[in-house]
Design a protein around this motif. Structure first.
Motif, PDB file in Angstrom:
ATOM      1  N   GLY A   1      37.795  37.610  36.281  1.00 51.53           N
ATOM      2  CA  GLY A   1      38.389  36.816  35.215  1.00 51.53           C
ATOM      3  C   GLY A   1      39.348  37.630  34.384  1.00 51.53           C
ATOM      4  N   GLY A   2      39.434  38.888  34.678  1.00 50.33           N
ATOM      5  CA  GLY A   2      40.359  39.738  33.940  1.00 50.33           C
ATOM      6  C   GLY A   2      41.619  40.003  34.716  1.00 50.33           C
ATOM      7  N   LYS A   3      42.226  41.125  34.444  1.00 48.50           N
ATOM      8  CA  LYS A   3      43.529  41.422  35.016  1.00 48.50           C
ATOM      9  C   LYS A   3      43.414  41.965  36.435  1.00 48.50           C
ATOM     10  CE  LYS A   3      43.342  45.879  32.716  1.00 48.50           C
ATOM     11  NZ  LYS A   3      43.668  46.549  31.433  1.00 48.50           N
ATOM     12  N   LEU A   4      44.516  41.846  37.141  1.00 45.40           N
ATOM     13  CA  LEU A   4      44.629  42.352  38.514  1.00 45.40           C
ATOM     14  C   LEU A   4      45.197  43.766  38.452  1.00 45.40           C
ATOM     15  CD1 LEU A   4      44.289  41.395  41.466  1.00 45.40           C
ATOM     16  CD2 LEU A   4      46.679  40.683  41.391  1.00 45.40           C
ATOM     17  N   ILE A   5      44.421  44.727  38.936  1.00 42.51           N
ATOM     18  CA  ILE A   5      44.848  46.128  38.902  1.00 42.51           C
ATOM     19  C   ILE A   5      45.353  46.524  40.277  1.00 42.51           C
ATOM     20  CG2 ILE A   5      44.089  48.506  38.583  1.00 42.51           C
ATOM     21  CD1 ILE A   5      41.972  47.491  36.690  1.00 42.51           C
ATOM     22  N   PHE A   6      46.528  47.137  40.307  1.00 37.27           N
ATOM     23  CA  PHE A   6      47.140  47.554  41.567  1.00 37.27           C
ATOM     24  C   PHE A   6      46.980  49.047  41.799  1.00 37.27           C
ATOM     25  CE2 PHE A   6      49.526  43.927  43.215  1.00 37.27           C
ATOM     26  CZ  PHE A   6      49.496  43.063  42.135  1.00 37.27           C
ATOM     27  N   GLY A   7      46.958  49.420  43.077  1.00 41.94           N
ATOM     28  CA  GLY A   7      46.993  50.817  43.449  1.00 41.94           C
ATOM     29  C   GLY A   7      48.406  51.353  43.347  1.00 41.94           C
TER      30      GLY A   7
ATOM     31  N   PHE B   1      52.100  38.101  48.633  1.00 44.59           N
ATOM     32  CA  PHE B   1      50.677  38.116  48.941  1.00 44.59           C
ATOM     33  C   PHE B   1      50.468  38.197  50.449  1.00 44.59           C
ATOM     34  CE2 PHE B   1      46.292  36.851  48.596  1.00 44.59           C
ATOM     35  CZ  PHE B   1      46.064  35.978  49.639  1.00 44.59           C
TER      36      PHE B   1
ATOM     37  N   LYS C   1      43.373  38.206  50.922  1.00 41.05           N
ATOM     38  CA  LYS C   1      42.416  38.511  49.869  1.00 41.05           C
ATOM     39  C   LYS C   1      41.000  38.407  50.409  1.00 41.05           C
ATOM     40  CE  LYS C   1      42.116  33.806  47.983  1.00 41.05           C
ATOM     41  NZ  LYS C   1      42.322  32.961  46.763  1.00 41.05           N
TER      42      LYS C   1
ATOM     43  N   TYR D   1      36.970  41.385  43.748  1.00 41.39           N
ATOM     44  CA  TYR D   1      37.905  40.499  44.428  1.00 41.39           C
ATOM     45  C   TYR D   1      39.102  41.369  44.802  1.00 41.39           C
ATOM     46  CZ  TYR D   1      35.134  36.752  42.305  1.00 41.39           C
ATOM     47  OH  TYR D   1      34.135  35.920  41.913  1.00 41.39           O
TER      48      TYR D   1
ATOM     49  N   PHE E   1      42.717  42.349  47.067  1.00 36.92           N
ATOM     50  CA  PHE E   1      43.958  41.765  47.553  1.00 36.92           C
ATOM     51  C   PHE E   1      44.834  42.842  48.198  1.00 36.92           C
ATOM     52  CE2 PHE E   1      43.739  37.742  45.094  1.00 36.92           C
ATOM     53  CZ  PHE E   1      42.735  38.073  44.201  1.00 36.92           C
TER      54      PHE E   1
ATOM     55  N   TYR F   1      49.099  43.167  48.818  1.00 41.36           N
ATOM     56  CA  TYR F   1      50.436  42.627  48.635  1.00 41.36           C
ATOM     57  C   TYR F   1      51.414  43.548  49.351  1.00 41.36           C
ATOM     58  CZ  TYR F   1      49.020  39.268  45.045  1.00 41.36           C
ATOM     59  OH  TYR F   1      48.457  38.209  44.386  1.00 41.36           O
TER      60      TYR F   1
ATOM     61  N   ILE G   1      37.246  37.530  48.840  1.00 46.93           N
ATOM     62  CA  ILE G   1      36.474  37.062  47.677  1.00 46.93           C
ATOM     63  C   ILE G   1      34.981  37.175  48.001  1.00 46.93           C
ATOM     64  CG2 ILE G   1      36.060  35.158  46.076  1.00 46.93           C
ATOM     65  CD1 ILE G   1      38.887  36.386  45.972  1.00 46.93           C
TER      66      ILE G   1
ATOM     67  N   ILE H   1      40.614  42.675  41.220  1.00 43.96           N
ATOM     68  CA  ILE H   1      40.436  41.995  39.930  1.00 43.96           C
ATOM     69  C   ILE H   1      39.378  42.741  39.158  1.00 43.96           C
ATOM     70  CG2 ILE H   1      39.438  39.966  38.840  1.00 43.96           C
ATOM     71  CD1 ILE H   1      41.103  38.262  40.575  1.00 43.96           C
TER      72      ILE H   1
END
Lengths: 116, 113
Positions: B98-104, B46, B49, B32, B34, B36, B51, B94
């Motif tokens: 269901g876990g955390k959102l990791i950013f670049g 935001f 996204k 998933y 995204f 930002y 999905i 993601i």
């Protein structure tokens, strides 16, 4: 509230002191997230809450960092015995349900922490 | 390891030209993804996204992004850049649904008149 509110917006502290950063999420949002933004480091995940519980604390850098959330609303991130490397912008975000629903996050303006 | 990479720290574009901000990911299962944006002195917002479904996703302010599974990429694009698009852009994924959102790491976009 209208948006995610963080306080203070700026915090200057001396090395070794404890600090508390506050996040007030959007009313009704059950999920709350803490991230840290450092120069050249991007956004580093710290912890997230689903309601009052924290399913994932894996991003907390050390045991000097802790966070709690009470009443499913306000959250406090506490850094004990601050170090200079803790200097960063601490961002809070909230979402209605949680990451498993693939929702977008709403971010606050952050707390700029400077440790001298 | 689960991760997302933005290979360019900075992208410079002339106003009116098309822009691309690159993002590649490494995550097991179906990602998933995204985008930002962080305008100066403002919080992250935001943009869009992905999905499932169409590989081309349209978002706010005329931005779009293309999901490419074979290249594990999710590049952000806009046909005609504006000076007001100048900002810091973050790609995110993601981790393990269901876990955390990791950013670049973020890419600084600068659009000059």
């Amino acid at each position: 509230g209208a948006g995610v509110s963080q306080s203070p917006s700026n915090k200057v502290t001396e090395k070794g002191k404890d600090v508390e950063l506050r996040c007030d999420p959007i009313s009704g949002h059950t999920a709350l997230y803490w991230y840290r933004q450092s120069l050249g480091q991007g956004l580093e995940f710290l912890i997230y809450f689903q309601g009052n519980s924290a399913p994932d604390k894996s991003g907390l850098p050390s045991d000097r960092f802790s966070a709690e959330r009470t009443g499913g609303s306000v959250s406090t991130l506490t850094i004990q015995r601050t170090q200079q490397e803790d200097s960063a912008v601490y961002l809070c975000a909230s979402s209605l349900i949680g990451v498993s629903s693939n929702e977008k996050l709403f971010f606050g303006s952050g707390t700029q922490l400077s440790v001298l | 390891a689960q991760s997302v990479a933005q290979p360019e720290d900075q992208v410079n574009v002339a106003e009116g030209n098309p822009l691309t901000v690159k993002c590649t990911y490494s995550v097991s299962g179906n990602p998933y993804l995204f985008w930002y944006v962080q305008y100066p002195n403002r919080g992250l917002q935001f943009l869009l996204k992905y999905i499932t479904g169409d590989n081309l996703v349209k978002g706010s302010y005329g931005f779009e992004a293309e999901f490419n599974k074979s290249q594990t990429s999710f590049h952000l694009k806009k046909p005609s850049a504006l000076v007001s698009d100048s900002a810091l852009y973050f790609c995110a994924v993601i981790y393990n649904q269901g876990g955390k959102l990791i950013f670049g790491q973020g890419t600084e976009l600068s659009v000059k008149p």
